[in-house]
Design an enzyme around this catalytic site. Sequence first.
Site, PDB file in Angstrom:
ATOM      1  N   GLY A 109       0.840  -1.206   0.000  1.00  4.21           N
ATOM      2  CA  GLY A 109       0.000   0.000   0.000  1.00  4.21           C
ATOM      3  C   GLY A 109       0.869   1.248   0.000  1.00  4.21           C
TER       4      GLY A 109
ATOM      5  N   ARG B 275       0.483  -4.890  -5.010  1.00  2.00           N
ATOM      6  CA  ARG B 275       0.620  -5.954  -4.009  1.00  2.00           C
ATOM      7  C   ARG B 275       1.002  -7.274  -4.688  1.00  2.00           C
ATOM      8  NH1 ARG B 275      -0.789  -4.065   0.885  1.00  2.00           N
ATOM      9  NH2 ARG B 275      -2.377  -2.446   1.023  1.00  2.00           N
TER      10      ARG B 275
ATOM     11  N   ASP C  21       5.728  -5.599   5.555  1.00  2.00           N
ATOM     12  CA  ASP C  21       6.109  -7.002   5.757  1.00  2.00           C
ATOM     13  C   ASP C  21       6.017  -7.842   4.480  1.00  2.00           C
ATOM     14  OD1 ASP C  21       3.376  -6.660   5.913  1.00  2.00           O
ATOM     15  OD2 ASP C  21       3.060  -8.262   7.352  1.00  2.00           O
TER      16      ASP C  21
ATOM     17  N   THR D  67       5.198   1.336   6.326  1.00  2.00           N
ATOM     18  CA  THR D  67       3.802   0.912   6.377  1.00  2.00           C
ATOM     19  C   THR D  67       3.052   1.803   7.344  1.00  2.00           C
ATOM     20  OG1 THR D  67       2.199  -0.747   7.076  1.00  2.00           O
ATOM     21  CG2 THR D  67       4.373  -0.999   8.017  1.00  2.00           C
TER      22      THR D  67
ATOM     23  N   ASP E   6       0.645   1.006   8.865  1.00  2.00           N
ATOM     24  CA  ASP E   6       0.193   0.159   9.977  1.00  2.00           C
ATOM     25  C   ASP E   6       1.195   0.188  11.133  1.00  2.00           C
ATOM     26  OD1 ASP E   6      -1.824  -0.531   8.218  1.00  2.00           O
ATOM     27  OD2 ASP E   6      -0.891  -2.422   7.623  1.00  2.00           O
TER      28      ASP E   6
ATOM     29  N   ASP F 180       3.554  -1.790  11.942  1.00  2.00           N
ATOM     30  CA  ASP F 180       3.573  -3.072  12.652  1.00  2.00           C
ATOM     31  C   ASP F 180       4.814  -3.929  12.390  1.00  2.00           C
ATOM     32  OD1 ASP F 180       3.006  -3.665  10.042  1.00  2.00           O
ATOM     33  OD2 ASP F 180       1.247  -4.903  10.444  1.00  2.00           O
TER      34      ASP F 180
ATOM     35  N   ARG G  54     -24.468  12.883  19.532  1.00  2.00           N
ATOM     36  CA  ARG G  54     -24.442  11.563  18.893  1.00  2.00           C
ATOM     37  C   ARG G  54     -23.247  10.736  19.328  1.00  2.00           C
ATOM     38  NH1 ARG G  54     -25.605  13.805  12.794  1.00  2.00           N
ATOM     39  NH2 ARG G  54     -27.863  13.524  12.855  1.00  2.00           N
TER      40      ARG G  54
ATOM     41  N   ARG H  64      -4.791  -2.845   9.581  1.00  3.46           N
ATOM     42  CA  ARG H  64      -4.788  -4.297   9.409  1.00  3.46           C
ATOM     43  C   ARG H  64      -4.935  -5.033  10.746  1.00  3.46           C
ATOM     44  NH1 ARG H  64      -4.043  -6.330   4.271  1.00  3.46           N
ATOM     45  NH2 ARG H  64      -2.092  -5.270   3.835  1.00  3.46           N
TER      46      ARG H  64
ATOM     47  N   ARG I 156     -23.572   7.425  14.257  1.00  5.79           N
ATOM     48  CA  ARG I 156     -23.143   7.506  12.860  1.00  5.79           C
ATOM     49  C   ARG I 156     -21.757   6.890  12.728  1.00  5.79           C
ATOM     50  NH1 ARG I 156     -27.677   8.955  12.508  1.00  5.79           N
ATOM     51  NH2 ARG I 156     -28.533  10.817  11.473  1.00  5.79           N
TER      52      ARG I 156
ATOM     53  N   HIS J 200      -8.935   5.278   2.657  1.00  2.00           N
ATOM     54  CA  HIS J 200      -7.670   5.636   1.999  1.00  2.00           C
ATOM     55  C   HIS J 200      -7.277   7.103   2.165  1.00  2.00           C
ATOM     56  CE1 HIS J 200      -8.511   1.719   0.288  1.00  2.00           C
ATOM     57  NE2 HIS J 200      -7.212   1.631   0.081  1.00  2.00           N
TER      58      HIS J 200
HETATM   59  O1  F6P Z   1      -1.199  -2.167   4.924  1.00  5.04           O
HETATM   60  C1  F6P Z   1      -1.633  -0.865   4.707  1.00  5.04           C
HETATM   61  C2  F6P Z   1      -3.119  -0.804   4.532  1.00  5.04           C
HETATM   62  O2  F6P Z   1      -3.482   0.545   4.391  1.00  5.04           O
HETATM   63  C3  F6P Z   1      -3.936  -1.485   5.649  1.00  5.04           C
HETATM   64  O3  F6P Z   1      -4.055  -0.685   6.794  1.00  5.04           O
HETATM   65  C4  F6P Z   1      -5.235  -1.750   4.930  1.00  5.04           C
HETATM   66  O4  F6P Z   1      -5.926  -2.840   5.480  1.00  5.04           O
HETATM   67  C5  F6P Z   1      -4.782  -2.072   3.549  1.00  5.04           C
HETATM   68  O5  F6P Z   1      -3.526  -1.475   3.369  1.00  5.04           O
HETATM   69  C6  F6P Z   1      -5.714  -1.610   2.448  1.00  5.04           C
HETATM   70  O6  F6P Z   1      -5.220  -2.059   1.254  1.00  5.04           O
HETATM   71  P1  F6P Z   1      -5.733  -1.660  -0.169  1.00  5.04           P
HETATM   72  O7  F6P Z   1      -5.228  -0.274  -0.478  1.00  5.04           O
HETATM   73  O8  F6P Z   1      -5.108  -2.666  -1.056  1.00  5.04           O
HETATM   74  O9  F6P Z   1      -7.224  -1.693  -0.146  1.00  5.04           O
END
Ligand code: F6P
Length: 344
Positions: free
Chosen positions: A10, A72, A103, A125, A127, A129, A162, A171, A269, A275
């Site tokens: 990503g 990917r 990763d 990343t 994430d 992680d 609300r 992820r 809500r 993204h």
């Molecule tokens: O790994 C980065 C990430 O943004 C995750 O947080 C998310 O689940 C995934 O990529 C979304 O991927 P894509 O852009 O392929 O929908």
Amino acid sequence: MRVALLTGGGDCPGLNAAIRAVARPALAAHHTVLGIPNGWAGLIGHGEINELTRRAVSGILAVGGTMLGSSRTNPMKIEGGREQVRANLERFGVDVLVTIGGDDTLSVAAWLAEQGTAVVGVPKTMDNDLSATDYCIGFDSAVAIVTEALDRLHTTAASHHRVMVVEVMGRDTGWVAVMGGLAGGADMIVIPEFPVSVAEVVDHLEARREQGSDFSIIVVSEGVEMEGLGRKDEEGIARDAFGHVQLGRRGVGERLASLIEGRTGLETRATVLGHTQRGGSPTAYDRIWATRVGDAAFRLAVEGAAGMMPVVRGGTVETARIADVVREQRRVPRELYELAQVFY
Ligand code: F6P
């Protein structure tokens, strides 16, 4: 020396800053710098490679996304993919490959290093992680976007009394949720590392109401598992080319919001940040660290430190084996989660 670069997985803000940080010192030292388009996809089939000039890597520091493109694509899952990657690197005369990724991308790099290919990694990343590093490119920008969204949602939540459920990426780990939630003053944070039940969420919201709080902001990580939200590996949810479930398609934010509304009667809500967390200009922090790890990766590449990558530890750049960085996922520690709970 012919130094090639690719960005995989990503995209996120800060990738271009890292590309620039590898390429500029390399060009200044009269090396040839090459860009492989679209991650590992650029080394499949006949492959593709383009020379990067000083001009091509100028003016990109503040620009989000990746000028090289990303994908990917996983060569390990394509018949003959591994051989094609190695053959193309040889055919293109690449002396060292710098792979900027998370990763998935880095696990392919670790395999290449095992085969004797000169490859260096860069941690990226949103994430956040990866193990063995405190920081990954893209994370700070994502947290800044979540923080701004929470600030904005606070005012509208307060006006309408609300509950706002905010679904964030990350992820299988809750780094973006917990850091964004801390910075944005979330009233509850639900992350994969510390599962809670819908009943606990409902009890917490009702307790807040009894204490006089007439609105609440709940941050939920896309990867949580909770009764009523479905399992992560549920049948029928699309997977990406690396084989990961596309967690955004589970719709945990919407599902949790309707469970809350149904059980509490509180108007609720959901907002899915999606993204937007990976778009736009990198923060200053991402630019600085992308520059530091990018430059360190260039130096590792010319020193011949194959299979290694720069990581951030204790506020400084250190070196780790790519294989160690991808060995396990770094999870949110209990103390950080408990700190966020103090402000619920
Ligand atoms: O790994 C980065 C990430 O943004 C995750 O947080 C998310 O689940 C995934 O990529 C979304 O991927 P894509 O852009 O392929 O929908």
